[in-house]
Write an enzyme that holds these catalytic residues in place. Sequence first.
Site, PDB file in Angstrom:
ATOM      1  N   CYS A  74       0.673  -1.523   0.072  1.00 25.85           N
ATOM      2  CA  CYS A  74       0.016   0.252   0.404  1.00 25.85           C
ATOM      3  C   CYS A  74      -0.041   0.862  -0.001  1.00 25.85           C
ATOM      4  CB  CYS A  74      -1.107  -0.170   0.930  1.00 25.85           C
ATOM      5  SG  CYS A  74      -1.605   1.660   0.882  1.00 25.85           S
ATOM      6  N   CYS A  80      -2.101   6.891   6.768  1.00 24.69           N
ATOM      7  CA  CYS A  80      -2.798   6.980   6.846  1.00 24.69           C
ATOM      8  C   CYS A  80      -3.737   6.263   7.871  1.00 24.69           C
ATOM      9  CB  CYS A  80      -3.370   6.299   5.563  1.00 24.69           C
ATOM     10  SG  CYS A  80      -4.606   4.511   6.085  1.00 24.69           S
ATOM     11  N   GLN A 284     -21.139  -5.508  11.496  1.00 21.59           N
ATOM     12  CA  GLN A 284     -20.114  -5.878  11.421  1.00 21.59           C
ATOM     13  C   GLN A 284     -19.759  -5.584   9.725  1.00 21.59           C
ATOM     14  OE1 GLN A 284     -18.821  -6.722  13.816  1.00 21.59           O
ATOM     15  NE2 GLN A 284     -20.219  -7.937  15.182  1.00 21.59           N
ATOM     16  N   TYR A 313     -26.825  -5.397  23.379  1.00 23.33           N
ATOM     17  CA  TYR A 313     -26.342  -5.020  22.266  1.00 23.33           C
ATOM     18  C   TYR A 313     -25.824  -5.297  20.991  1.00 23.33           C
ATOM     19  CZ  TYR A 313     -23.272  -3.330  27.302  1.00 23.33           C
ATOM     20  OH  TYR A 313     -23.369  -2.945  27.968  1.00 23.33           O
ATOM     21  N   GLU A 334     -30.727  -2.835  22.025  1.00 17.81           N
ATOM     22  CA  GLU A 334     -29.574  -1.909  22.065  1.00 17.81           C
ATOM     23  C   GLU A 334     -30.415  -0.814  21.794  1.00 17.81           C
ATOM     24  OE1 GLU A 334     -26.934  -1.829  19.199  1.00 17.81           O
ATOM     25  OE2 GLU A 334     -27.973   0.456  19.002  1.00 17.81           O
ATOM     26  N   ASP A 382     -22.244  -8.204  23.187  1.00 16.05           N
ATOM     27  CA  ASP A 382     -21.669  -7.966  22.193  1.00 16.05           C
ATOM     28  C   ASP A 382     -21.311  -6.004  22.688  1.00 16.05           C
ATOM     29  OD1 ASP A 382     -19.623  -7.389  19.809  1.00 16.05           O
ATOM     30  OD2 ASP A 382     -21.281  -8.129  18.948  1.00 16.05           O
ATOM     31  N   CYS A 409     -14.545  -6.541  20.927  1.00 21.26           N
ATOM     32  CA  CYS A 409     -13.878  -6.142  19.928  1.00 21.26           C
ATOM     33  C   CYS A 409     -12.638  -5.510  19.876  1.00 21.26           C
ATOM     34  CB  CYS A 409     -14.367  -4.933  19.049  1.00 21.26           C
ATOM     35  SG  CYS A 409     -15.869  -3.783  20.023  1.00 21.26           S
TER      36      CYS A 409
HETATM   37  N1  SAH Z   1     -23.704  -7.571  18.189  1.00 17.14           N
HETATM   38  C1  SAH Z   1     -24.661  -6.212  17.407  1.00 17.14           C
HETATM   39  C2  SAH Z   1     -23.349  -5.533  17.542  1.00 17.14           C
HETATM   40  C3  SAH Z   1     -22.193  -5.238  17.889  1.00 17.14           C
HETATM   41  S1  SAH Z   1     -20.863  -3.291  18.438  1.00 17.14           S
HETATM   42  C4  SAH Z   1     -23.297  -7.194  15.780  1.00 17.14           C
HETATM   43  O1  SAH Z   1     -22.505  -7.864  15.781  1.00 17.14           O
HETATM   44  O2  SAH Z   1     -24.202  -6.361  14.512  1.00 17.14           O
HETATM   45  C5  SAH Z   1     -22.361  -2.657  19.492  1.00 17.14           C
HETATM   46  C6  SAH Z   1     -23.557  -1.838  19.693  1.00 17.14           C
HETATM   47  O3  SAH Z   1     -23.789  -1.974  20.673  1.00 17.14           O
HETATM   48  C7  SAH Z   1     -24.046  -0.746  18.668  1.00 17.14           C
HETATM   49  O4  SAH Z   1     -24.830  -1.604  17.820  1.00 17.14           O
HETATM   50  C8  SAH Z   1     -24.150  -0.051  19.810  1.00 17.14           C
HETATM   51  O5  SAH Z   1     -24.559   0.612  18.825  1.00 17.14           O
HETATM   52  C9  SAH Z   1     -24.895  -0.553  20.484  1.00 17.14           C
HETATM   53  N2  SAH Z   1     -24.658   0.634  22.533  1.00 17.14           N
HETATM   54  C10 SAH Z   1     -23.335   1.083  22.660  1.00 17.14           C
HETATM   55  N3  SAH Z   1     -23.836   1.760  23.765  1.00 17.14           N
HETATM   56  C11 SAH Z   1     -25.227   1.256  24.341  1.00 17.14           C
HETATM   57  C12 SAH Z   1     -25.506   0.796  25.453  1.00 17.14           C
HETATM   58  N4  SAH Z   1     -25.588   1.502  26.543  1.00 17.14           N
HETATM   59  N5  SAH Z   1     -27.006   0.122  25.537  1.00 17.14           N
HETATM   60  C13 SAH Z   1     -27.026  -0.642  24.607  1.00 17.14           C
HETATM   61  N6  SAH Z   1     -26.757  -1.105  23.214  1.00 17.14           N
HETATM   62  C14 SAH Z   1     -25.622  -0.453  23.415  1.00 17.14           C
END
Ligand code: SAH
Length: 475
Positions: A74, A80, A284, A313, A334, A382, A409
């Site tokens: 790259c 970057c 994702q 989440y 969420e 998550d 993550c």
């Molecule tokens: N499990 C999902 C998203 C994971 S990312 C997937 O795999 O696609 C984490 C997620 O938590 C995001 O969608 C974010 O908007 C949400 N989030 C962040 N803070 C939060 C909170 N306090 N309560 C509920 N959700 C939350």
Amino acid sequence: MNLKKNDIVRLNIVDLTSEGMGVGRLEDGFVVFVSYTAPGDVIDAHILKVEKSYAYAKIEKIISPSSMRCESNCDVFEKCGGCLFRHINYNNELMIKKNWVIENFKRIGKIDIGDIDILSANTEHYRNKAQYPAGYDKDGNLRFGFFATHSHRVIPSSNCQLEPEFFSDILKLTENFCNKHQLVPYDDETGVGLIRHLYIRHGKSSGEILVALIINGGELPHEKEYVDTILSSKLNIVSIVLIQNKKRGNTILGDKSKTIYGKDYLTDVLCGLSFNISPYSFYQVNHDGAELLYAKAKEYAELSSTDVLMDLYCGTGTIGLSMAKNVSKLYGVEIIPQAIENAKNNATCNGISNAEFFCGDAGKAAMELASKRISPDVVIVDPPRKGCSAEVFKAIQQMSPNRVVMISCNSATAARDAELFQNIGYSIKKTIAVDMFPRTGHVETVVLLSDKKVDGHIDIDLDVEKLEGKSGTAT
Ligand code: SAH
């Protein structure tokens, strides 16, 4: 040694921090961090900054390269800031990331998880989303690119190896359109300028593409021409959205949007289900990696048809919905309203009738569900990088599920949270890393916690400040 700025010192790089900085030591043990080096390198380092107990340096000359090294493919690597590992071959990257997880669990969670596996699906062109800030290049043309590391200087994007190649076609068409009409890139220091970001999302399975332009204003001049310009790409564009963001600061998306072509969202297929995803919703970024991750989470959840599953989440509901047919009931929580709207629609579109979604803070909503005597057999968490909130632990303690599957993550907060799960009676059964973001400094961790031993009523100190204070460094 009395080290000063601009000194040149010989260093053996012996390790890599979780921010990807090579670690070298001077004879007296003084630590020097050098970016874009590899363990095994012998280098002459040019000292940039000296602190009390460590210094930062850049490579002056590589004396003897590490066997981990490979050629970067790259042009803007090191400028970057998106990739950390283009100079290290992929097998070694996997080994380094796996060790980050193991070490974070040891150091932060005080947990020995032994040796773990690390899975990976794909290494190049895997990102299904890009958000490019606008700026001027040295010739005064509006360009989209990336902010240089720790700065707001735009490095024009040139065929990013993480993104689909056609993203640059959309980028160039948008640049030409903006330059033709002399549209001004937004400057956050002055708050002046219209064009803030170009946002592209691609459904890897469906092939659908959504384009959004984020503007510091209510209108895009020559809007209709912009639509025609993007459609002239002959790509599978299903949605073009204008998003208004007049707020100063780093937040990319504003809260007002106007769809100027097609749908308000794109549709993609993940784990055999169809998902509608608005530009606001988390999805994702690595489709194939996500399928690998969800398959692991499903395996760890050991679901049976009578189980009640709670997905905290949940974003647009992807994880829970991919498991809905294996359980009797699914609850998802969420915080982003658009994502919950998407989750509800996603359930309907896929003929899933045993799912209920709630919009709110994961901890508060889970506490409320717990107070309604909802007792899931399995909870999947998550959370974002900062990890689970204290209330999530309290709610899980109260609901007392047999198994908790934690997806994270950030292995630093995952390690902290694993320790807290242990404190409320769970044991770590399995841990695995999934490299969802090859070549970057991120890695995903999946942990199975089960065999709850402590009675749900035992009150354990889980105050938020302690939680926030221990969140540690990011991986
Ligand atoms: N499990 C999902 C998203 C994971 S990312 C997937 O795999 O696609 C984490 C997620 O938590 C995001 O969608 C974010 O908007 C949400 N989030 C962040 N803070 C939060 C909170 N306090 N309560 C509920 N959700 C939350």
